[in-house]
Design a protein around this motif. Structure first.
Motif, PDB file in Angstrom:
ATOM      1  N   ARG A   1       0.792  -1.178  -0.011  1.00 30.55           N
ATOM      2  CA  ARG A   1       0.015  -0.136   0.077  1.00 30.55           C
ATOM      3  C   ARG A   1       0.825   1.264   0.077  1.00 30.55           C
ATOM      4  O   ARG A   1       2.155   1.195   0.397  1.00 30.55           O
ATOM      5  CB  ARG A   1      -0.795  -0.062   1.372  1.00 30.55           C
ATOM      6  CG  ARG A   1      -1.815  -1.372   1.341  1.00 30.55           C
ATOM      7  CD  ARG A   1      -2.799  -0.932   2.512  1.00 30.55           C
ATOM      8  NE  ARG A   1      -2.121  -0.573   3.783  1.00 30.55           N
ATOM      9  CZ  ARG A   1      -2.835  -0.346   4.785  1.00 30.55           C
ATOM     10  NH1 ARG A   1      -4.126  -0.491   5.014  1.00 30.55           N
ATOM     11  NH2 ARG A   1      -2.169  -0.003   5.816  1.00 30.55           N
ATOM     12  N   GLU A   2       0.190   2.233  -0.506  1.00 30.46           N
ATOM     13  CA  GLU A   2       1.053   3.679  -0.368  1.00 30.46           C
ATOM     14  C   GLU A   2       0.765   4.372   0.834  1.00 30.46           C
ATOM     15  O   GLU A   2       1.331   5.482   0.838  1.00 30.46           O
ATOM     16  CB  GLU A   2       0.714   4.304  -1.529  1.00 30.46           C
ATOM     17  CG  GLU A   2       1.239   3.608  -2.871  1.00 30.46           C
ATOM     18  CD  GLU A   2       2.361   3.534  -3.040  1.00 30.46           C
ATOM     19  OE1 GLU A   2       3.321   4.530  -2.224  1.00 30.46           O
ATOM     20  OE2 GLU A   2       3.082   2.685  -3.682  1.00 30.46           O
ATOM     21  N   GLY A   3      -0.175   3.935   1.799  1.00 27.18           N
ATOM     22  CA  GLY A   3      -0.454   4.734   2.956  1.00 27.18           C
ATOM     23  C   GLY A   3       0.684   4.532   4.139  1.00 27.18           C
ATOM     24  O   GLY A   3       1.771   3.948   3.649  1.00 27.18           O
ATOM     25  N   PRO A   4       0.560   5.449   5.082  1.00 23.23           N
ATOM     26  CA  PRO A   4       1.195   5.151   6.143  1.00 23.23           C
ATOM     27  C   PRO A   4       1.707   3.836   6.929  1.00 23.23           C
ATOM     28  O   PRO A   4       0.565   3.200   6.933  1.00 23.23           O
ATOM     29  CB  PRO A   4       0.837   6.479   7.118  1.00 23.23           C
ATOM     30  CG  PRO A   4      -0.522   6.471   6.940  1.00 23.23           C
ATOM     31  CD  PRO A   4      -0.794   6.266   5.516  1.00 23.23           C
ATOM     32  N   LEU A   5       2.640   3.583   7.310  1.00 24.34           N
ATOM     33  CA  LEU A   5       2.913   2.343   8.016  1.00 24.34           C
ATOM     34  C   LEU A   5       2.653   2.602   9.747  1.00 24.34           C
ATOM     35  O   LEU A   5       2.535   3.689  10.136  1.00 24.34           O
ATOM     36  CB  LEU A   5       4.470   2.069   8.077  1.00 24.34           C
ATOM     37  CG  LEU A   5       4.764   1.567   6.539  1.00 24.34           C
ATOM     38  CD1 LEU A   5       6.247   1.354   6.745  1.00 24.34           C
ATOM     39  CD2 LEU A   5       4.124   0.561   5.933  1.00 24.34           C
ATOM     40  N   THR A   6       2.233   1.520  10.328  1.00 24.67           N
ATOM     41  CA  THR A   6       2.193   1.401  11.795  1.00 24.67           C
ATOM     42  C   THR A   6       3.293   0.914  12.486  1.00 24.67           C
ATOM     43  O   THR A   6       3.861  -0.042  12.114  1.00 24.67           O
ATOM     44  CB  THR A   6       0.612   0.770  12.081  1.00 24.67           C
ATOM     45  OG1 THR A   6      -0.200   1.132  11.557  1.00 24.67           O
ATOM     46  CG2 THR A   6       0.744   0.759  13.684  1.00 24.67           C
TER      47      THR A   6
ATOM     48  N   TYR B   1       9.467  -2.974   0.400  1.00 21.92           N
ATOM     49  CA  TYR B   1       9.346  -1.859   1.186  1.00 21.92           C
ATOM     50  C   TYR B   1      10.901  -1.229   1.341  1.00 21.92           C
ATOM     51  O   TYR B   1      10.884  -0.135   2.092  1.00 21.92           O
ATOM     52  CB  TYR B   1       8.842  -1.938   2.552  1.00 21.92           C
ATOM     53  CG  TYR B   1       7.350  -2.331   2.264  1.00 21.92           C
ATOM     54  CD1 TYR B   1       6.204  -1.217   2.520  1.00 21.92           C
ATOM     55  CD2 TYR B   1       6.803  -3.516   1.905  1.00 21.92           C
ATOM     56  CE1 TYR B   1       4.868  -1.781   2.417  1.00 21.92           C
ATOM     57  CE2 TYR B   1       5.409  -3.804   1.985  1.00 21.92           C
ATOM     58  CZ  TYR B   1       4.588  -3.148   2.194  1.00 21.92           C
ATOM     59  OH  TYR B   1       3.175  -3.214   1.891  1.00 21.92           O
ATOM     60  N   ARG B   2      11.637  -1.663   0.616  1.00 22.93           N
ATOM     61  CA  ARG B   2      12.988  -0.968   0.595  1.00 22.93           C
ATOM     62  C   ARG B   2      13.017   0.263  -0.139  1.00 22.93           C
ATOM     63  O   ARG B   2      12.293   0.409  -1.283  1.00 22.93           O
ATOM     64  CB  ARG B   2      14.022  -2.186   0.180  1.00 22.93           C
ATOM     65  CG  ARG B   2      14.175  -3.213   1.113  1.00 22.93           C
ATOM     66  CD  ARG B   2      15.128  -4.374   0.584  1.00 22.93           C
ATOM     67  NE  ARG B   2      14.990  -5.575   1.615  1.00 22.93           N
ATOM     68  CZ  ARG B   2      15.540  -6.727   1.344  1.00 22.93           C
ATOM     69  NH1 ARG B   2      16.611  -6.915   0.329  1.00 22.93           N
ATOM     70  NH2 ARG B   2      15.573  -7.647   2.428  1.00 22.93           N
ATOM     71  N   ARG B   3      14.321   1.091   0.250  1.00 24.30           N
ATOM     72  CA  ARG B   3      14.570   2.367  -0.609  1.00 24.30           C
ATOM     73  C   ARG B   3      13.383   3.289  -0.315  1.00 24.30           C
ATOM     74  O   ARG B   3      13.083   4.086  -0.964  1.00 24.30           O
ATOM     75  CB  ARG B   3      14.637   2.181  -2.106  1.00 24.30           C
ATOM     76  CG  ARG B   3      15.607   0.895  -2.506  1.00 24.30           C
ATOM     77  CD  ARG B   3      16.947   1.444  -2.094  1.00 24.30           C
ATOM     78  NE  ARG B   3      17.929   0.506  -2.603  1.00 24.30           N
ATOM     79  CZ  ARG B   3      19.210   0.675  -2.278  1.00 24.30           C
ATOM     80  NH1 ARG B   3      19.719   1.576  -1.756  1.00 24.30           N
ATOM     81  NH2 ARG B   3      19.997  -0.185  -2.867  1.00 24.30           N
TER      82      ARG B   3
ATOM     83  N   ASP C   1       2.299  -2.771   7.445  1.00 20.41           N
ATOM     84  CA  ASP C   1       1.294  -2.297   6.746  1.00 20.41           C
ATOM     85  C   ASP C   1      -0.008  -2.985   6.777  1.00 20.41           C
ATOM     86  O   ASP C   1      -0.174  -4.258   6.251  1.00 20.41           O
ATOM     87  CB  ASP C   1       1.878  -2.388   5.181  1.00 20.41           C
ATOM     88  CG  ASP C   1       1.143  -1.778   4.321  1.00 20.41           C
ATOM     89  OD1 ASP C   1       0.034  -1.280   4.284  1.00 20.41           O
ATOM     90  OD2 ASP C   1       1.712  -1.815   2.977  1.00 20.41           O
ATOM     91  N   GLY C   2      -1.045  -2.464   7.361  1.00 21.38           N
ATOM     92  CA  GLY C   2      -2.086  -3.288   7.981  1.00 21.38           C
ATOM     93  C   GLY C   2      -1.664  -4.414   8.780  1.00 21.38           C
ATOM     94  O   GLY C   2      -1.177  -4.149   9.829  1.00 21.38           O
TER      95      GLY C   2
END
Length: 322
Positions: free
Chosen positions: A2-7, A93-95, A61-62
């Protein structure tokens, strides 16, 4: 992805399956020969010298764990307290700055744990990673880490032409048993007392890291002196079933091979390795593995080369000293 913020939150022991899923996703790209079950990762999460509440961080991510870091401290240390910073990021999710955030958080957490455990000593934060993982050198160098030690994973197929077992005079081989289990730990600590970065292993750490579900007592041996009954050397092997399930190859990983200082240069380690190779082959293992270290990238191990081991993978120990 996803492109949303991580928790972000600390790891807990309930994250064992999510941790195994993340490490196995990393393995598909990094190819370092390490596969995990939830039982494997749970063993690390319940390590008595890992303070998850104060010294771990996980990115989700979720419901999917996409990155983590955790600190392992040492219960005893002299002059320098070397803590171990472990972690990783999902290839997808790297870079994106996740690794940088985790390393920065790891160094900060290491300082917190160090202040609680060994505040009067110097602190060194260690990161141990395979050379082939892209981006790691650039990431850790950017945070002030420098290479301090070099490791090689050596391997040997357990086929024909195994080395002869030559027992030094005055010594006798003894397999692991519940009755001599304490001698294995004591001999390990005596043998590794002067090894780089080593510290005495406590009983609870030994039970967590060694005599857990990966321990293979059929490939564990002491060499004991006949005169006073003192152990001269020790070899302990582990295996990870997740590796065998994926590759079809059963590895006996010689996790500990050590000789007490007063018995060195007598062929103790050579005898233990040769005997363990034969024992592992008879027990149905396909290959033996061992990790050796050196202060130089070109370091070699004559003992294991003579026993037929060859280099399979290189690792670097990076350190940030405070």
């Amino acid at each position: 992805m996803r492109e949303g913020p991580l928790t972000w939150r600390p790891l807990t022991r309930e994250d064992a399956q999510a941790s195994a899923d993340l490490l196995n996703a990393m393995e598909t790209v990094d190819g370092i020969g390490e596969n995990y079950t939830a039982e494997d990762t749970l063993q690390e999460l319940i390590d008595p010298y890992t303070d998850l509440a104060r010294a771990s961080l996980a990115a989700f991510d979720g419901d999917v764990l996409v990155g983590f870091m955790k600190i392992r401290f040492k219960p005893s240390a002299e002059e320098v307290h070397r803590v171990f910073l472990d972690g990783g990021v999902h290839p997808g999710y790297r870079r994106r700055g996740v690794g940088t955030a985790l390393v920065e958080a790891g160094v900060a957490a290491a300082k917190v744990v160090h202040a609680r455990q060994h505040p009067t000593l110097r602190l060194a934060v260690d990161v141990h990673k395979a050379e082939r993982i892209a981006g790691v050198p650039e990431l850790v160098r950017s945070q002030g880490f420098v290479p301090v030690r070099y490791f090689q994973r050596l391997e040997r197929a357990l086929g024909d032409a195994l080395p002869a077992v030559v027992i030094p005079d005055g010594l006798a081989l003894e397999p692991w048993s519940p009755e001599n289990a304490a001698d294995f730990l004591a001999t390990r600590n005596a043998a590794y007392r002067d090894h780089w970065g080593s510290a005495p292993v406590t009983l609870d750490s030994w039970q967590n890291k060694i005599t857990n579900h990966t321990f293979r007592p059929e490939v564990g041996f002491l060499l004991r002196a006949g005169t006073d009954g003192a152990a001269a050397g020790v070899l302990v092997a582990l295996t990870w079933e997740a590796d065998a399930a994926l590759t079809g190859i059963r590895d006996a990983h010689f996790m500990i091979v050590g000789t007490r200082p007063d018995h060195r240069n007598r062929g103790v380690a050579s005898a233990l390795v040769a005997h363990a190779l034969r024992g592992a082959a008879e027990a149905g293992y396909d290959r033996a593995r061992v990790n050796v270290d050196s202060p130089r990238p070109s370091g070699r191990s004559g003992l294991f080369e003579r026993a037929g081991f060859v280099a399979a993978r290189s690792y670097v120990r990076w350190a940030f000293e405070v």
